[in-house]
Design a protein around this motif. Structure first.
Motif, mmCIF file in Angstrom:
data_model
loop_
_atom_site.group_PDB
_atom_site.id
_atom_site.type_symbol
_atom_site.label_atom_id
_atom_site.label_comp_id
_atom_site.label_asym_id
_atom_site.label_seq_id
_atom_site.Cartn_x
_atom_site.Cartn_y
_atom_site.Cartn_z
ATOM 1 N N HIS A 227 0.840 -1.122 0.078
ATOM 2 C CA HIS A 227 -0.160 0.060 -0.163
ATOM 3 C C HIS A 227 0.974 1.235 -0.017
ATOM 4 O O HIS A 227 0.849 2.144 0.812
ATOM 5 N N TYR A 238 0.823 4.535 2.828
ATOM 6 C CA TYR A 238 -0.575 4.370 3.589
ATOM 7 C C TYR A 238 -0.933 3.804 4.590
ATOM 8 O O TYR A 238 -0.077 2.547 4.419
ATOM 9 N N ASP A 258 -4.884 3.900 0.401
ATOM 10 C CA ASP A 258 -4.528 4.311 -0.861
ATOM 11 C C ASP A 258 -5.750 3.769 -2.115
ATOM 12 O O ASP A 258 -5.830 3.971 -2.926
#
Length: 328
Positions: A227, A238, A258
């Motif tokens: 991510h 993220y 994300d």
């Protein structure tokens, strides 16, 4: 193609009107889905007919929910209160309270007990037959996430701690661990084969851990980055908010801020696939019992405070294939 237009995926009608906190499938069913939300509601959907069957309310935002069986759900949140809803009667029961918000609600069928984890740094057990309290157990810090593994309970708290409890004997902690990730724990989920668990953090990382404390088993644990998106040469990292396991294959899905959902084969350290990008952060994920359906909550989690034009909170129902979920 835009989200929701894929032939194997659709959006639920009558969505919650504020942030979605949890999605959970009924035991042994890919038809009924429970959804809790910051709009103070707990909703029961029939995902095959795509309709809202029932709606119950707390006095404050609801942070988690679970099924006990096909006709009873439990939920808790910022009102510090655990409620049981009986779908057949359309009735609610006030079961009990914590001294601070309830962050996590789980049911353990093996021991027939409902479990709540709270920001008051306790875990409480509840007997669903009465329903009434069956004990309160101190944790080292605020409870952020919990998962049931057979008759064991995994608790992730603030301060990056992980505790393993035996639900049949809560007199002492079986194992005290520290997260192998450097940042705050977001989600913990047990492998269906009961050998270990997956832990995600706010900093784009996931750890695969094993419960057996022997050195040769502990050698197998590892962590990986996910991510993260490179934009203009800058890597954006993220939170990994959600983890859900496929019961049959022991593979798991992760969802991040994300807007992406990935499916992983944890034993072979491989990503099996990535779905299209969803309109907003992935707040919660749940596989149906048979692993044929994945519920995906796309809901802005205020990672960057107020933004303009927040996408609507949506639950997507995706029919997943062996191709996407089975180890290669």
């Amino acid at each position: 193609m835009m989200a929701g237009e894929t032939p194997n995926e659709f959006k639920l009608n009558n969505q919650p009107t504020d942030g979605i906190s949890a999605v959970k499938f009924a035991p042994n069913s890919s038809q009924f889905l429970l959804v809790s939300s910051w709009d103070c509601g707990v909703r029961l959907y029939d995902v095959i007919a795509n309709n809202l069957r029932m709606k119950f309310f707390h006095s404050s935002p609801v942070l988690d929910c679970c099924f006990q069986d096909a006709v009873h759900s439990y939920s808790g949140g910022l009102d510090n209160t655990l409620k049981m809803f009986d779908f057949n009667m359309g009735a609610e029961t006030h079961v009990g309270t914590h001294d601070a918000p309830i962050r996590s609600v789980e049911f353990c069928p093996e021991v027939n007990v409902v479990i709540t984890g709270s920001w008051d740094s306790t875990v409480k057990l509840w007997d669903p037959r009465t329903p009434c309290s069956a004990g309160s157990f101190s944790q080292p810090d605020k409870v952020y996430t919990m998962s049931v593994s057979g008759d064991r309970l995994l608790v992730g708290t603030a301060g990056r701690r992980v505790l393993v409890w035996d639900l049949r004997n809560m007199g002492y902690v079986q194992q005290r661990r520290e997260s192998s990730l450097k940042y705050q724990t977001r989600c913990i989920r047990a492998f269906p084969n009961k050998q270990g668990y997956v832990l995600s953090s706010i900093e784009g990382r996931v750890a695969v851990e094993y419960l057996d404390p022997s050195p040769e088993v502990q050698k197998k644990k590892y962590a990986f980055k996910c991510h993260r998106i490179k934009e203009d040469g800058i890597e954006k990292i993220y939170p990994v908010n959600a983890v859900a396991f496929h019961n049959a294959y022991n593979t798991f899905a992760t969802g991040g801020s994300d807007g992406f959902v990935n499916i992983w084969d944890g034993f072979n350290k491989k990503r099996l696939c990535q779905f299209h990008r969803y309109p907003s952060s992935i707040a919660s994920l749940a596989f149906s019992h048979d692993g044929t359906v994945l519920a995906i909550a796309s809901s802005y989690m205020y990672e960057q405070d107020e933004i303009e034009n927040i996408p609507e909170d949506s639950v997507f129902i995706r029919n997943v294939t062996d191709q996407e979920t089975k180890p290669k």
